[in-house]
Write an enzyme that holds these catalytic residues in place. Structure first.
Site, PDB file in Angstrom:
ATOM      1  N   GLU A  41     -83.524  20.764   4.203  1.00 46.41           N
ATOM      2  CA  GLU A  41     -84.872  21.307   4.302  1.00 46.41           C
ATOM      3  C   GLU A  41     -85.026  22.154   5.561  1.00 46.41           C
ATOM      4  O   GLU A  41     -84.492  21.825   6.627  1.00 46.41           O
ATOM      5  CB  GLU A  41     -85.900  20.169   4.327  1.00 46.41           C
ATOM      6  N   ASP A  42     -85.743  23.242   5.407  1.00 48.18           N
ATOM      7  CA  ASP A  42     -86.291  23.994   6.537  1.00 48.18           C
ATOM      8  C   ASP A  42     -85.251  24.503   7.530  1.00 48.18           C
ATOM      9  O   ASP A  42     -85.426  24.384   8.741  1.00 48.18           O
ATOM     10  CB  ASP A  42     -87.300  23.129   7.300  1.00 48.18           C
ATOM     11  N   CYS A  80     -91.782  24.698   0.805  1.00 49.93           N
ATOM     12  CA  CYS A  80     -90.983  23.981  -0.189  1.00 49.93           C
ATOM     13  C   CYS A  80     -91.565  23.893  -1.592  1.00 49.93           C
ATOM     14  O   CYS A  80     -90.866  24.125  -2.570  1.00 49.93           O
ATOM     15  CB  CYS A  80     -90.657  22.590   0.326  1.00 49.93           C
ATOM     16  N   ASP A 256     -84.006  24.464   1.309  1.00 52.47           N
ATOM     17  CA  ASP A 256     -85.126  24.731   0.399  1.00 52.47           C
ATOM     18  C   ASP A 256     -86.020  25.871   0.872  1.00 52.47           C
ATOM     19  O   ASP A 256     -86.863  26.362   0.119  1.00 52.47           O
ATOM     20  CB  ASP A 256     -85.950  23.465   0.156  1.00 52.47           C
TER      21      ASP A 256
END
Length: 543
Positions: A41-42, A80, A256
């Site tokens: 993520e991120d 996301c 994501d």
């Protein structure tokens, strides 16, 4: 083959590719390939193999050495839930009302309180995992599924924290997603006191961040979180290796959306939309290659289907970039952002291989958004204070200033951080005019709800404010004695159990063809469609 830079050259790569597809590979192994998706993520391409000088990522660097590393993979928005809406359907999130972050929002907004709702695509759109399940795959997701609609019961064999490919029946091929949340934006403050793997004083931040101790400290936390994620990647791969399945498993790894820091997450710029993406094939195919083909999240579902020999459905807007149905390269990518948490925004962009053109529909607002959760981050608090004290450098301050220009144009080759808006530069007039026209076309084609308030959008998706309901399926007995389950609502999918179970307890099978039942068997079915409320269950007893 367009985009490949490797020792064997373009011609040989193209020749090899002609003789290989996901299906050919499966036939060679005499079984369908497993697919393991590892989603972090991120983060942007803050990985050693991408040339980042601060990253400590030995396992991902090894993965790149054994596979393909993509350099132009884009999310359509730097956050996301809309990104995942695209990743599960193969549609642009703007196309079916999934671009607001999140549709389940219950916070007061600038446009007023909009009750929670779900995005609703056209009839027949499925979670692409249904096509894998119908082809014999056991599909699991552990555990993020914020798709802008509730997860249909037909999407996964298992989902949630305990979902795992190991729970499948012996010999059944798997498609498994594991989400690694340790690099999420929130972990910048939640893991602020964890040991660092890099000295903050060695970091030089990008030019849109102040170069000071607070900023460098948060950047060091980001790199430490990435290092921890890199260790998780090894664990997930080792599980497959220890089970003796690595020689028949395709591994896909990506983020994501882009980076977690201010002027990264939620943005349409490179810092928010450009993500790292890698694929490793079990036979070493295309090891150590770099691909600069332009691709988007919307292409990933179609590509995964293509790798397994499944033809992507015609409604998908994605273009496969590998496998049997490998398609032409995109000449540009499209992005859009709308409400993000509490703040309403309206912005679209187009990016080709050299330039980015942005249209701001709310130029009276700054690019900076007062996202309450992000104010937990030391760096965000610090930047806001510096801005209020008039101590930010002009290049950094521009993110906070308003009104904004209605249009922005960046030469990304020369200005990779997109610091210099060249919209008034006469030397770029032809490129500006070309991309302005292209963005107008893409807005019309891919963003049919552009300009509506969220309340108006919700009313379009759920007329009268009421969620549509999937009708109960119906049963019919065919001449050969098999039982057919008919969907009544157009485009619905059907899940079923026989005698209260599927492959195991609490499991629902995906219906795809008439069923052979024994006398006295109880068949239970439920119908579902994305964005609709599922039907109630209905039962049939074989006489």
């Amino acid at each position: 083959m367009t985009g490949y830079k490797n020792r064997i050259g373009y011609l040989l790569a193209g020749v090899i590719w002609i003789f290989w597809t996901g299906t050919a590979f499966a036939q060679k192994q005499n079984k369908q390939p497993n697919i393991l998706c590892l989603v972090t993520e991120d983060i942007g391409p803050y990985i050693g193999c991408y040339g980042d000088p601060y990253a400590n990522t030995p396992n991902l660097d090894r993965l790149a050495n054994e596979g393909i590393r993509y350099t132009r993979m884009y999310a359509s928005i730097g956050v996301c839930a809309p990104a995942r809406a695209s990743l599960i359907t193969g549609l642009f999130p703007t196309f079916f009302g999934a671009n607001y972050m999140r549709t389940s929002n219950t916070k007061p907004l600038t446009e007023g309180l909009v009750p929670p709702y779900e995005a609703v695509p056209q009839a027949g759109v499925k979670c692409y995992t249904e096509y894998l399940r119908a082809a014999g795959y056991y599909c699991t997701n552990n555990a993020k599924m914020d798709y802008q609609f509730k997860v249909p019961i037909t999407a996964w064999d298992e989902n949630g924290k305990t979902a795992h490919w190991k729970n499948r029946p012996d010999g059944m091929p798997f498609f498994a997603i594991f989400n690694m949340e340790i690099t999420h934006e929130s972990q910048v403050w939640k893991r602020a006191n964890e040991p660092l793997v890099i000295d903050p004083s060695k970091i030089v931040p990008p030019p849109y961040h102040p170069n000071d101790s607070v900023t460098r400290r948060d950047w060091a936390v980001v790199y430490s979180n990435i290092h921890a994620m890199d260790q998780l990647v090894k664990q997930y791969i080792d599980e497959v290796k220890d089970a003796g399945l690595l020689d028949n498993t395709i591994i896909i790894w990506y983020s994501d959306n882009g980076g977690p820091l201010p002027r990264q997450k939620r943005e349409l710029y490179e810092s928010g939309a450009l993500v790292p993406f890698m694929i490793r094939f079990p036979d070493g195919r295309y090891a150590r290659t770099v691909n600069d083909r332009m691709a988007m999240f919307v292409d990933i579902p179609a590509t995964i289907l293509s790798l397994t020999g499944i033809k992507p459905p015609a409604y998908m807007q994605g273009i496969p970039f590998l496998g049997m149905y490998n398609g032409p390269e995109r000449d540009c990518v499209y992005g859009a952002r709308d409400r993000l948490d509490e703040i309403v925004e309206r912005q679209t962009c187009v990016r080709d291989k050299h330039y980015r053109f942005v249209h701001n529909y709310l130029p009276e607002k700054p690019g900076y958004m007062e996202i309450l959760s992000r104010l937990e981050m030391p760096m965000m608090q610090h930047m806001k204070t510096l801005y209020q004290q008039h101590k930010l450098e002009p290049a950094v301050r521009r993110w906070f200033d308003y009104p904004r220009a209605v249009e922005e144009f960046y030469d990304v080759d020369k200005d990779p951080h997109e610091m210099h808006n060249l919209i008034a530069d006469p030397g770029n007039r032809s490129h500006i005019d070309r991309l302005r026209k292209k963005l107008g076309q893409l807005d019309k084609e891919l963003n049919p709800y552009l300009g509506l308030s969220e309340a108006e959008l919700r009313d379009r998706l759920w007329p009268g404010g009421e969620q549509p309901i999937t009708k109960q399926p119906e049963f019919s007995v065919l001449a050969d004695g098999t039982v057919k389950i008919n969907g009544v609502t157009a485009g619905s999918s059907i899940a079923y159990q026989v005698n209260g179970r599927g492959l195991h307890e609490n499991h629902w099978l995906l219906y795809s063809k008439p069923l052979s039942l024994k006398k006295g068997d109880v068949l239970t079915a439920i119908a579902t469609r994305i964005g609709y409320r599922p039907s109630t269950t209905i039962k049939f007893v074989k006489k």
